[in-house]
Design an enzyme around this catalytic site. Structure first.
Site, PDB file in Angstrom:
ATOM      1  N   ASN A 212     -50.678 -66.378 -18.762  1.00  0.00           N
ATOM      2  CA  ASN A 212     -49.645 -66.305 -19.811  1.00  0.00           C
ATOM      3  C   ASN A 212     -48.341 -65.802 -19.212  1.00  0.00           C
ATOM      4  O   ASN A 212     -48.276 -65.491 -18.025  1.00  0.00           O
ATOM      5  CB  ASN A 212     -50.127 -65.426 -20.977  1.00  0.00           C
ATOM      6  CG  ASN A 212     -50.401 -64.003 -20.541  1.00  0.00           C
ATOM      7  OD1 ASN A 212     -49.495 -63.278 -20.138  1.00  0.00           O
ATOM      8  ND2 ASN A 212     -51.666 -63.604 -20.592  1.00  0.00           N
ATOM      9  N   ASP A 309     -62.707 -57.264 -25.449  1.00  0.00           N
ATOM     10  CA  ASP A 309     -61.501 -56.579 -25.895  1.00  0.00           C
ATOM     11  C   ASP A 309     -61.490 -55.193 -25.254  1.00  0.00           C
ATOM     12  O   ASP A 309     -62.280 -54.317 -25.604  1.00  0.00           O
ATOM     13  CB  ASP A 309     -61.472 -56.487 -27.423  1.00  0.00           C
ATOM     14  CG  ASP A 309     -60.104 -56.064 -27.905  1.00  0.00           C
ATOM     15  OD1 ASP A 309     -59.605 -55.012 -27.451  1.00  0.00           O
ATOM     16  OD2 ASP A 309     -59.507 -56.789 -28.717  1.00  0.00           O
ATOM     17  N   ILE A 310     -60.606 -55.021 -24.288  1.00  0.00           N
ATOM     18  CA  ILE A 310     -60.627 -53.800 -23.468  1.00  0.00           C
ATOM     19  C   ILE A 310     -60.267 -52.573 -24.296  1.00  0.00           C
ATOM     20  O   ILE A 310     -60.932 -51.539 -24.244  1.00  0.00           O
ATOM     21  CB  ILE A 310     -59.655 -53.959 -22.278  1.00  0.00           C
ATOM     22  CG1 ILE A 310     -60.063 -55.179 -21.444  1.00  0.00           C
ATOM     23  CG2 ILE A 310     -59.628 -52.688 -21.426  1.00  0.00           C
ATOM     24  CD1 ILE A 310     -59.057 -55.619 -20.422  1.00  0.00           C
ATOM     25  N   LYS A 340     -53.886 -54.580 -36.590  1.00  0.00           N
ATOM     26  CA  LYS A 340     -54.446 -54.277 -35.264  1.00  0.00           C
ATOM     27  C   LYS A 340     -54.662 -52.781 -35.053  1.00  0.00           C
ATOM     28  O   LYS A 340     -55.630 -52.359 -34.439  1.00  0.00           O
ATOM     29  CB  LYS A 340     -53.480 -54.787 -34.186  1.00  0.00           C
ATOM     30  CG  LYS A 340     -54.065 -55.878 -33.342  1.00  0.00           C
ATOM     31  CD  LYS A 340     -53.032 -56.496 -32.456  1.00  0.00           C
ATOM     32  CE  LYS A 340     -52.875 -57.948 -32.817  1.00  0.00           C
ATOM     33  NZ  LYS A 340     -51.920 -58.644 -31.980  1.00  0.00           N
TER      34      LYS A 340
HETATM   35  O1  C5P Z   1     -55.372 -58.837 -30.179  1.00  0.00           O
HETATM   36  P1  C5P Z   1     -54.185 -58.732 -29.307  1.00  0.00           P
HETATM   37  O2  C5P Z   1     -54.390 -59.330 -27.949  1.00  0.00           O
HETATM   38  O3  C5P Z   1     -52.906 -59.223 -29.898  1.00  0.00           O
HETATM   39  O4  C5P Z   1     -53.991 -57.142 -29.135  1.00  0.00           O
HETATM   40  C1  C5P Z   1     -53.061 -56.618 -28.300  1.00  0.00           C
HETATM   41  C2  C5P Z   1     -53.509 -55.286 -27.744  1.00  0.00           C
HETATM   42  O5  C5P Z   1     -54.882 -55.316 -27.358  1.00  0.00           O
HETATM   43  C3  C5P Z   1     -52.744 -54.948 -26.503  1.00  0.00           C
HETATM   44  O6  C5P Z   1     -52.613 -53.558 -26.443  1.00  0.00           O
HETATM   45  C4  C5P Z   1     -53.644 -55.502 -25.406  1.00  0.00           C
HETATM   46  O7  C5P Z   1     -53.403 -54.862 -24.167  1.00  0.00           O
HETATM   47  C5  C5P Z   1     -55.025 -55.212 -25.950  1.00  0.00           C
HETATM   48  N1  C5P Z   1     -56.060 -56.151 -25.532  1.00  0.00           N
HETATM   49  C6  C5P Z   1     -57.089 -55.721 -24.716  1.00  0.00           C
HETATM   50  N2  C5P Z   1     -58.085 -56.584 -24.359  1.00  0.00           N
HETATM   51  C7  C5P Z   1     -58.091 -57.856 -24.795  1.00  0.00           C
HETATM   52  C8  C5P Z   1     -57.046 -58.313 -25.631  1.00  0.00           C
HETATM   53  C9  C5P Z   1     -56.047 -57.441 -25.975  1.00  0.00           C
HETATM   54  O8  C5P Z   1     -57.091 -54.567 -24.311  1.00  0.00           O
HETATM   55  N3  C5P Z   1     -59.074 -58.677 -24.433  1.00  0.00           N
END
Ligand code: C5P
Length: 404
Positions: A212, A309-310, A340
């Site tokens: 991205n 999702d980290i 969120k």
């Molecule tokens: O759901 P979205 O990607 O929009 O959420 C954004 C937040 O979640 C950011 O802080 C991003 O670093 C974190 N994130 C994450 N792991 C993922 C996707 C998003 O930590 N797989």
């Protein structure tokens, strides 16, 4: 103004050859009253307006003037001073100093120090109003701003030359207040902050990946701001083209899975986790060992599978740190950000609009920040300054949470 912002901050004060240099004496005192450690660097022209002895007495340290002086270089040379400074403040800054800084000159101690330093720079100009309005001066100011220098003032009013207009040095108290608003308070001493930054690359085959447009600039600026606040910083970064900030320990990864594993290995016992990375939400289910060949078929289907999702893995853990997430949205920024905040159990979320040249891979940004009990808008600013403003807000909320 945060009363504590300048406490223990190391400030190099550059004084240049303007009649307003007499105000530097008061400025040194005001900075020291706020707890700052001040080292003065003067240009030769400044010494025609105020003596080094005055500024030495008030700052409590020898004043540095010469670039090519073996004694001064042995005491604290320009490279050492450049590394020492948390901030460089030039007040007063003449039109000539602005021109020399804007063109990258380094032929006296002050300009050499500025060019050798990664520290943020604040400049309080002082000059005749015609000189200030001169197109060349205004071009220099624009250029310095684009390089993240902060311009404080100038003020309007009576000028030493007898004219009226814009170009007066701000009053010392106003300079101190303006600087304190820019500086991150040193309140993260002894704290461990883990930050993710940049994109992730999810491989399709040995030469292709899904990525991205994240440049990593905001995450790296957050790492700088956390280090400025005194924290031990671990920066876990996807593929970006940025140098590692000083006093930051960096771990490079490529995929979301690798970022997850490094975060989980470092987040134990940390105080703050700031998730700036634009992590891929999906990755190709299968990695092709050999390069996929172009075939006659018209379509190629890739099957994608969700990544971990980290940030949620961190907020779901025991003894979780204070967690800040980011939300880059093309529309309905507030609604998505608030959702969120809840869904990912974040302590804070910083949201911004992206797309159409805004947000990603640009130097300026604007943020809306939300937490359970409030919100704040941080107006458009260079990412480095925006990161400092956000870090100040994070420290406020972190302290509020940990003292109740
Ligand atoms: O759901 P979205 O990607 O929009 O959420 C954004 C937040 O979640 C950011 O802080 C991003 O670093 C974190 N994130 C994450 N792991 C993922 C996707 C998003 O930590 N797989």
């Amino acid at each position: 103004m945060s009363e504590q912002a300048l406490h223990n901050k190391k400030i190099v004060l550059g004084v240049t050859g303007s009649i307003a240099a007499y105000k530097s004496a008061d400025l040194v005192r005001r900075l020291r009253e706020k707890g700052a450690d001040v080292r003065v660097v003067m240009t030769k022209a400044a010494c025609e307006f105020i003596t080094p002895l005055t500024l030495q007495t008030l700052s409590g340290h020898p004043v540095a003037i010469e670039l090519l002086d073996a004694d001064q270089e042995a005491a604290m040379g320009h490279i050492k001073l450049a590394r020492w400074a948390d901030w460089i403040l030039i007040a007063p800054a003449t039109a000539d100093t602005l021109a020399r800084l804007a063109s990258g000159r380094a032929d006296d101690l002050l300009t050499a120090l500025c060019s050798a330093s990664e520290s943020p720079l604040a400049i309080a100009p002082a000059m005749n109003n015609k000189m200030w309005q001169n197109e060349a001066t205004q071009n220099n100011i624009r250029h310095l701003r684009s390089q993240s220098a902060q311009i404080l003032g100038p003020a309007s009013g009576d000028q030493a030359c007898g004219e009226q207009g814009e170009g007066r040095l701000l009053e010392p108290n106003d300079i101190v207040e303006a600087l304190a608003r820019l500086v991150v308070p040193a309140q993260l001493q002894g704290k461990h902050v883990v930050i993710t930054a940049g994109p992730t690359y999810e491989p399709i085959d040995p030469v292709r990946f899904i990525g991205n447009r994240s440049s990593g600039k905001m995450g790296f600026a957050m790492a700088v701001a956390a280090a400025e606040a005194g924290a031990d910083v671990t920066l876990i970064s996807g593929p970006v083209n940025l140098p590692t900030p000083t006093r930051v320990s960096r771990i490079d990864i490529e995929t979301a899975q690798q970022m997850h594993d490094e975060v989980m290995a470092h987040v134990q016992g940390c105080d703050l986790f700031i998730a700036c990375a634009a992590v891929a939400d999906f990755r190709p289910q299968q990695f092709e060992r050999n390069k996929i060949k172009k075939t006659k078929q018209e379509q190629l289907q890739l099957i994608l599978t969700p990544t971990l999702d980290i940030v949620s893995a961190v907020t779901d853990g025991d003894k979780r740190p204070f967690v800040v997430g980011f939300a880059a949205e093309t529309n309905a920024v507030e609604a998505y950000a608030k959702d969120k905040l809840k869904r990912k159990k974040l302590d804070m979320i910083a949201a911004n609009q992206v797309g159409d040249g805004v947000g990603f891979a640009v130097n300026e940004n604007e943020l809306q920040v939300f937490w359970e009990a409030g919100s704040r808008i941080l107006p458009m600013a260079p990412k480095k300054q925006l990161a400092r403003d956000l870090m100040t807000l994070i420290i406020e909320q972190y302290n509020a949470k940990n003292t109740t």
